[in-house]
Design a protein around this motif. Structure first.
Motif, PDB file in Angstrom:
ATOM      1  N   UNK A  52      49.108  47.579  41.021  1.00  0.00           N
ATOM      2  CA  UNK A  52      49.210  46.143  40.800  1.00  0.00           C
ATOM      3  C   UNK A  52      49.088  45.427  42.126  1.00  0.00           C
ATOM      4  N   UNK A  53      48.157  44.498  42.206  1.00  0.00           N
ATOM      5  CA  UNK A  53      47.924  43.754  43.435  1.00  0.00           C
ATOM      6  C   UNK A  53      48.442  42.326  43.289  1.00  0.00           C
ATOM      7  N   UNK A  54      48.631  41.704  44.424  1.00  0.00           N
ATOM      8  CA  UNK A  54      48.949  40.293  44.488  1.00  0.00           C
ATOM      9  C   UNK A  54      47.689  39.608  44.987  1.00  0.00           C
ATOM     10  N   UNK A  55      47.160  38.695  44.191  1.00  0.00           N
ATOM     11  CA  UNK A  55      45.955  37.954  44.561  1.00  0.00           C
ATOM     12  C   UNK A  55      46.377  36.572  45.034  1.00  0.00           C
ATOM     13  N   UNK A  56      46.006  36.246  46.260  1.00  0.00           N
ATOM     14  CA  UNK A  56      46.308  34.932  46.821  1.00  0.00           C
ATOM     15  C   UNK A  56      45.007  34.154  46.916  1.00  0.00           C
ATOM     16  N   UNK A  57      44.966  32.980  46.305  1.00  0.00           N
ATOM     17  CA  UNK A  57      43.777  32.128  46.333  1.00  0.00           C
ATOM     18  C   UNK A  57      44.146  30.833  47.034  1.00  0.00           C
ATOM     19  N   UNK A  58      43.415  30.537  48.113  1.00  0.00           N
ATOM     20  CA  UNK A  58      43.701  29.316  48.855  1.00  0.00           C
ATOM     21  C   UNK A  58      43.092  28.117  48.147  1.00  0.00           C
ATOM     22  N   UNK A  59      43.870  27.067  48.017  1.00  0.00           N
ATOM     23  CA  UNK A  59      43.399  25.840  47.402  1.00  0.00           C
ATOM     24  C   UNK A  59      44.300  24.697  47.789  1.00  0.00           C
ATOM     25  N   UNK A  60      43.811  23.500  47.674  1.00  0.00           N
ATOM     26  CA  UNK A  60      44.607  22.342  48.069  1.00  0.00           C
ATOM     27  C   UNK A  60      45.638  21.973  47.010  1.00  0.00           C
ATOM     28  N   UNK A  61      45.415  22.396  45.775  1.00  0.00           N
ATOM     29  CA  UNK A  61      46.357  22.081  44.701  1.00  0.00           C
ATOM     30  C   UNK A  61      47.078  23.335  44.245  1.00  0.00           C
ATOM     31  N   UNK A  62      48.305  23.133  43.810  1.00  0.00           N
ATOM     32  CA  UNK A  62      49.051  24.236  43.220  1.00  0.00           C
ATOM     33  C   UNK A  62      49.101  23.977  41.719  1.00  0.00           C
ATOM     34  N   UNK A  63      48.551  24.906  40.949  1.00  0.00           N
ATOM     35  CA  UNK A  63      48.573  24.767  39.504  1.00  0.00           C
ATOM     36  C   UNK A  63      49.983  25.033  38.994  1.00  0.00           C
ATOM     37  N   UNK A  64      50.640  26.015  39.569  1.00  0.00           N
ATOM     38  CA  UNK A  64      51.992  26.397  39.187  1.00  0.00           C
ATOM     39  C   UNK A  64      52.952  25.965  40.278  1.00  0.00           C
ATOM     40  N   UNK A  65      53.922  25.162  39.938  1.00  0.00           N
ATOM     41  CA  UNK A  65      54.898  24.702  40.916  1.00  0.00           C
ATOM     42  C   UNK A  65      56.008  25.735  41.072  1.00  0.00           C
ATOM     43  N   UNK A  66      56.564  25.870  42.282  1.00  0.00           N
ATOM     44  CA  UNK A  66      57.612  26.867  42.513  1.00  0.00           C
ATOM     45  C   UNK A  66      58.797  26.754  41.564  1.00  0.00           C
ATOM     46  N   UNK A  67      59.145  25.553  41.142  1.00  0.00           N
ATOM     47  CA  UNK A  67      60.296  25.385  40.253  1.00  0.00           C
ATOM     48  C   UNK A  67      59.991  25.746  38.794  1.00  0.00           C
ATOM     49  N   UNK A  68      58.818  26.291  38.522  1.00  0.00           N
ATOM     50  CA  UNK A  68      58.447  26.672  37.152  1.00  0.00           C
ATOM     51  C   UNK A  68      59.221  27.891  36.658  1.00  0.00           C
ATOM     52  N   UNK A  69      59.945  28.553  37.527  1.00  0.00           N
ATOM     53  CA  UNK A  69      60.754  29.690  37.103  1.00  0.00           C
ATOM     54  C   UNK A  69      60.063  31.031  37.222  1.00  0.00           C
ATOM     55  N   UNK A  70      58.925  31.076  37.873  1.00  0.00           N
ATOM     56  CA  UNK A  70      58.191  32.323  38.070  1.00  0.00           C
ATOM     57  C   UNK A  70      58.648  32.957  39.380  1.00  0.00           C
TER      58      UNK A  70
END
Length: 124
Positions: A52-70
């Motif tokens: 299982x990998x962690x994929x990091x995609x750079x972008x100016x917007x965050x689709x998922x906000x940190x407070x979403x509980x993930x």
């Protein structure tokens, strides 16, 4: 139907800061880096070829906000050793260690975008 989890994707504001955190702080291996549709992407995992990998995609917007509980969870051999290492690197503990049962102890830190990362130790 499903046979394994391939990767988890996080959209990050600064790819270099995130790669530094996951590689230098947590010790994940950078498996590969590439560009797709104008976005810089890094794949990290536990070793050169992890399931299982962690994929990091750079972008100016965050689709998922940190407070979403993930949160992302990793197992460590010693929570005490992890806390000492993090303290030396000035990485704050977001939520202090808890032990919900006799065989599990965990805590949370935050990545550069504020996503929670759980570090868990399974006790014998």
């Amino acid at each position: 139907m499903l046979i394994k989890l391939n990767w988890i994707t996080l959209r990050v504001r600064n790819l270099e800061a995130s790669v530094h955190f996951y590689h230098h702080v947590l010790g994940l291996t950078v498996q590969r880096r590439f560009e797709s549709r104008g976005r810089q992407i890094a794949m990290l995992g536990l070793g050169e070829k992890s399931e299982t990998s962690l994929e990091l995609i750079e972008g100016s917007e965050q689709v998922l906000q940190p407070e979403a509980g993930i949160s992302i969870g990793y197992e460590v051999t010693s929570l005490e050793a992890a806390m000492e290492r993090l303290a030396k690197m000035n990485i704050p503990i977001l939520r202090e260690p808890v032990q919900p049962n006799p065989r599990l102890r965990f805590m949370y830190i935050a990545d550069p975008d504020g996503f929670e990362v759980q570090l868990a130790e399974h006790l014998e």
